[in-house]
Scaffold this motif. Structure first.
Motif, PDB file in Angstrom:
ATOM      1  N   ASN A  23      40.268  37.890  40.297  1.00 31.55           N
ATOM      2  CA  ASN A  23      41.060  37.763  39.645  1.00 31.55           C
ATOM      3  C   ASN A  23      41.892  38.971  37.878  1.00 31.55           C
ATOM      4  O   ASN A  23      42.492  39.077  38.434  1.00 31.55           O
ATOM      5  CB  ASN A  23      40.885  36.534  37.986  1.00 31.55           C
ATOM      6  CG  ASN A  23      42.082  35.898  37.850  1.00 31.55           C
ATOM      7  OD1 ASN A  23      43.026  35.529  38.626  1.00 31.55           O
ATOM      8  ND2 ASN A  23      42.673  35.928  36.761  1.00 31.55           N
ATOM      9  N   ASP A  24      40.282  39.833  37.700  1.00 24.51           N
ATOM     10  CA  ASP A  24      41.013  40.395  36.708  1.00 24.51           C
ATOM     11  C   ASP A  24      41.742  41.959  38.139  1.00 24.51           C
ATOM     12  O   ASP A  24      42.068  42.424  37.653  1.00 24.51           O
ATOM     13  CB  ASP A  24      39.377  40.941  36.252  1.00 24.51           C
ATOM     14  CG  ASP A  24      39.514  40.091  34.650  1.00 24.51           C
ATOM     15  OD1 ASP A  24      40.687  39.525  34.074  1.00 24.51           O
ATOM     16  OD2 ASP A  24      38.385  39.623  34.135  1.00 24.51           O
ATOM     17  N   ILE A  26      42.868  41.945  40.344  1.00 20.05           N
ATOM     18  CA  ILE A  26      43.784  41.264  41.508  1.00 20.05           C
ATOM     19  C   ILE A  26      45.289  41.660  40.106  1.00 20.05           C
ATOM     20  O   ILE A  26      45.875  42.418  40.087  1.00 20.05           O
ATOM     21  CB  ILE A  26      44.156  40.484  41.575  1.00 20.05           C
ATOM     22  CG1 ILE A  26      43.432  40.007  43.020  1.00 20.05           C
ATOM     23  CG2 ILE A  26      45.378  39.965  42.201  1.00 20.05           C
ATOM     24  CD1 ILE A  26      43.513  38.425  44.229  1.00 20.05           C
ATOM     25  N   GLU A  27      44.684  41.415  39.185  1.00 15.75           N
ATOM     26  CA  GLU A  27      45.861  40.946  37.809  1.00 15.75           C
ATOM     27  C   GLU A  27      45.471  42.998  37.382  1.00 15.75           C
ATOM     28  O   GLU A  27      45.923  43.333  36.998  1.00 15.75           O
ATOM     29  CB  GLU A  27      45.419  40.731  36.124  1.00 15.75           C
ATOM     30  CG  GLU A  27      45.250  39.634  36.982  1.00 15.75           C
ATOM     31  CD  GLU A  27      46.783  38.697  36.851  1.00 15.75           C
ATOM     32  OE1 GLU A  27      47.373  39.119  36.301  1.00 15.75           O
ATOM     33  OE2 GLU A  27      46.955  38.092  38.257  1.00 15.75           O
ATOM     34  N   LYS A  28      44.850  43.457  37.373  1.00 17.80           N
ATOM     35  CA  LYS A  28      45.070  44.978  37.367  1.00 17.80           C
ATOM     36  C   LYS A  28      45.254  46.035  38.292  1.00 17.80           C
ATOM     37  O   LYS A  28      46.058  46.621  38.014  1.00 17.80           O
ATOM     38  CB  LYS A  28      43.696  45.870  37.000  1.00 17.80           C
ATOM     39  CG  LYS A  28      42.631  45.369  35.778  1.00 17.80           C
ATOM     40  CD  LYS A  28      41.235  46.282  35.497  1.00 17.80           C
ATOM     41  CE  LYS A  28      40.159  45.854  36.667  1.00 17.80           C
ATOM     42  NZ  LYS A  28      39.185  46.794  36.393  1.00 17.80           N
ATOM     43  N   SER A  29      45.790  45.042  38.758  1.00 17.75           N
ATOM     44  CA  SER A  29      46.201  46.181  40.664  1.00 17.75           C
ATOM     45  C   SER A  29      47.685  45.693  40.514  1.00 17.75           C
ATOM     46  O   SER A  29      48.466  46.887  40.399  1.00 17.75           O
ATOM     47  CB  SER A  29      45.404  45.265  41.763  1.00 17.75           C
ATOM     48  OG  SER A  29      46.384  44.561  42.026  1.00 17.75           O
ATOM     49  N   LYS A  30      47.869  45.136  39.961  1.00 13.10           N
ATOM     50  CA  LYS A  30      49.358  44.543  39.505  1.00 13.10           C
ATOM     51  C   LYS A  30      49.973  45.855  38.934  1.00 13.10           C
ATOM     52  O   LYS A  30      51.175  45.807  38.677  1.00 13.10           O
ATOM     53  CB  LYS A  30      50.119  43.438  39.622  1.00 13.10           C
ATOM     54  CG  LYS A  30      49.421  42.229  39.812  1.00 13.10           C
ATOM     55  CD  LYS A  30      49.620  41.091  39.811  1.00 13.10           C
ATOM     56  CE  LYS A  30      49.418  39.390  40.864  1.00 13.10           C
ATOM     57  NZ  LYS A  30      49.836  38.547  40.334  1.00 13.10           N
ATOM     58  N   LYS A  31      48.752  45.488  37.300  1.00 16.79           N
ATOM     59  CA  LYS A  31      50.114  46.317  35.816  1.00 16.79           C
ATOM     60  C   LYS A  31      49.476  48.056  36.658  1.00 16.79           C
ATOM     61  O   LYS A  31      50.073  48.986  36.284  1.00 16.79           O
ATOM     62  CB  LYS A  31      48.546  46.674  34.999  1.00 16.79           C
ATOM     63  CG  LYS A  31      48.527  44.722  34.559  1.00 16.79           C
ATOM     64  CD  LYS A  31      48.094  44.796  33.415  1.00 16.79           C
ATOM     65  CE  LYS A  31      47.871  43.805  32.954  1.00 16.79           C
ATOM     66  NZ  LYS A  31      47.180  43.038  31.545  1.00 16.79           N
ATOM     67  N   TYR A  57      46.177  33.734  45.599  1.00 14.45           N
ATOM     68  CA  TYR A  57      46.953  34.528  45.342  1.00 14.45           C
ATOM     69  C   TYR A  57      48.733  35.385  46.429  1.00 14.45           C
ATOM     70  O   TYR A  57      48.026  36.054  46.697  1.00 14.45           O
ATOM     71  CB  TYR A  57      46.138  35.987  45.255  1.00 14.45           C
ATOM     72  CG  TYR A  57      45.348  35.334  44.144  1.00 14.45           C
ATOM     73  CD1 TYR A  57      45.629  35.712  42.577  1.00 14.45           C
ATOM     74  CD2 TYR A  57      43.320  35.476  44.173  1.00 14.45           C
ATOM     75  CE1 TYR A  57      44.640  35.660  41.812  1.00 14.45           C
ATOM     76  CE2 TYR A  57      43.196  35.151  43.408  1.00 14.45           C
ATOM     77  CZ  TYR A  57      43.476  35.519  41.786  1.00 14.45           C
ATOM     78  OH  TYR A  57      42.282  35.409  41.311  1.00 14.45           O
ATOM     79  N   SER A  60      50.177  38.617  46.828  1.00 16.58           N
ATOM     80  CA  SER A  60      49.209  39.896  46.464  1.00 16.58           C
ATOM     81  C   SER A  60      48.089  40.464  47.759  1.00 16.58           C
ATOM     82  O   SER A  60      47.740  41.423  48.069  1.00 16.58           O
ATOM     83  CB  SER A  60      48.303  40.230  45.204  1.00 16.58           C
ATOM     84  OG  SER A  60      49.038  39.904  44.037  1.00 16.58           O
ATOM     85  N   GLU A 230      43.047  49.206  41.896  1.00 16.41           N
ATOM     86  CA  GLU A 230      44.495  50.058  40.773  1.00 16.41           C
ATOM     87  C   GLU A 230      44.408  51.613  40.990  1.00 16.41           C
ATOM     88  O   GLU A 230      45.116  52.263  40.795  1.00 16.41           O
ATOM     89  CB  GLU A 230      43.477  49.273  39.470  1.00 16.41           C
ATOM     90  CG  GLU A 230      42.505  49.802  39.296  1.00 16.41           C
ATOM     91  CD  GLU A 230      42.257  49.689  37.591  1.00 16.41           C
ATOM     92  OE1 GLU A 230      43.529  49.891  37.284  1.00 16.41           O
ATOM     93  OE2 GLU A 230      41.439  49.650  37.520  1.00 16.41           O
TER      94      GLU A 230
END
Length: 271
Positions: A23-24, A26-31, A57, A60, A230
């Motif tokens: 989860n972290d 994927i969230e970092k990749s979005k940012k 997801y 993503s 990321e």
């Protein structure tokens, strides 16, 4: 680069290295501006995992399915065989889901894995079977070609495949240009920054035939560190420097290339 966004055309989000913090990741990749991660499989055991990730997801993770030419076994690694491929029931598994592409397929003639002509022939037969699935489902292919760049490109053309991505391609520029003439794309991970061996290759491939990937968790800028989606901007920046164009140009063109290559990714992002 705030206005740029990326598509990671080849990564392994089902890898053991991501089990604890996907989860972290994927969230970092979005940012970092990564809008979509094309997550590929190597073995049938990953099929359900990548389906689960794509469902968790959907904005993503784009799932892809295929059998790699080198398979892990209890005794190490072995070259794939037709018998093994058919025993996996791979076609039914792929037809049962909406796949972004047929991947991670191809040829791997690395000498310490493949030492006989029979093994190479078996790989080509399995490759052909998976290319037939791609044609039946009208899907692009995401292709592995280690120590077999010329053979892989020739085989794709022989099989009537024109919508293909040669991931982490490391063959000769002259061979790559044969793929360019066929309309194939080539993707490069952050590891290209470790030395300048790929610079000549990247310089000769038109930007309109280049995509970006990370091959996470491998092939990052530092060999000893886990790679993540990321870090795709590192590959983008390197290609821009080699081609002497702006980072924004590379970002925009490679993203457009990826959307053309993977129509289902384009469709998903528009939903």
């Amino acid at each position: 680069m705030e206005k740029c966004w990326f598509i990671d055309c080849h990564c392994h989000l089902t890898a053991e290295e991501f089990r604890q913090d996907i989860n972290d990741v994927i969230e970092k990749s979005k940012k970092a501006g990564v809008r979509a991660c094309v997550s590929v499989t190597e073995q049938q055991s990953e099929f359900e995992e990548v389906i689960d990730l794509a469902e968790r997801y959907p904005e993503s993770v784009m799932a892809c399915f295929g059998i790699h030419p080198i398979q892990s076994s209890a005794n190490g690694h072995r070259s794939v065989t037709v018998q093994l491929f058919k025993s996996l029931g791979q076609k039914s598994a792929m037809v049962a889901v909406v796949s972004t592409a047929v991947t991670w397929i191809g040829l791997d003639f690395t000498p310490w894995f493949v030492s006989t002509s029979q093994q190479r022939e078996e790989q080509q037969k399995v490759f052909a079977l998976q290319l037939d699935i791609a044609k039946q489902l009208d899907l692009p292919v995401n292709v592995h070609s280690r120590s077999a760049g010329r053979q892989t490109i020739a085989f794709l053309k022989e099989q009537g495949i024109w919508n293909a991505l040669l991931h982490n391609f490391a063959g000769r520029p002259s061979v790559a240009l044969e793929g360019v003439q066929a309309g194939f794309c080539f993707s490069f991970p952050p590891a290209v920054t470790r030395n300048d061996q790929r610079a000549k290759l990247i310089r000769q491939i038109p930007l309109e035939n280049i995509c970006l990937e990370t091959d996470s968790p491998s092939l990052g800028p530092k060999k000893e560190e886990r790679n993540e989606p990321e870090k795709i901007r590192i590959a983008c920046q390197y290609i821009a420097a080699v081609k002497e164009v702006s980072v924004e140009t590379v970002c925009e063109v490679t993203t457009c290339n990826a959307l053309k290559l993977f129509p289902k990714v384009h469709q998903r992002l528009k939903e």
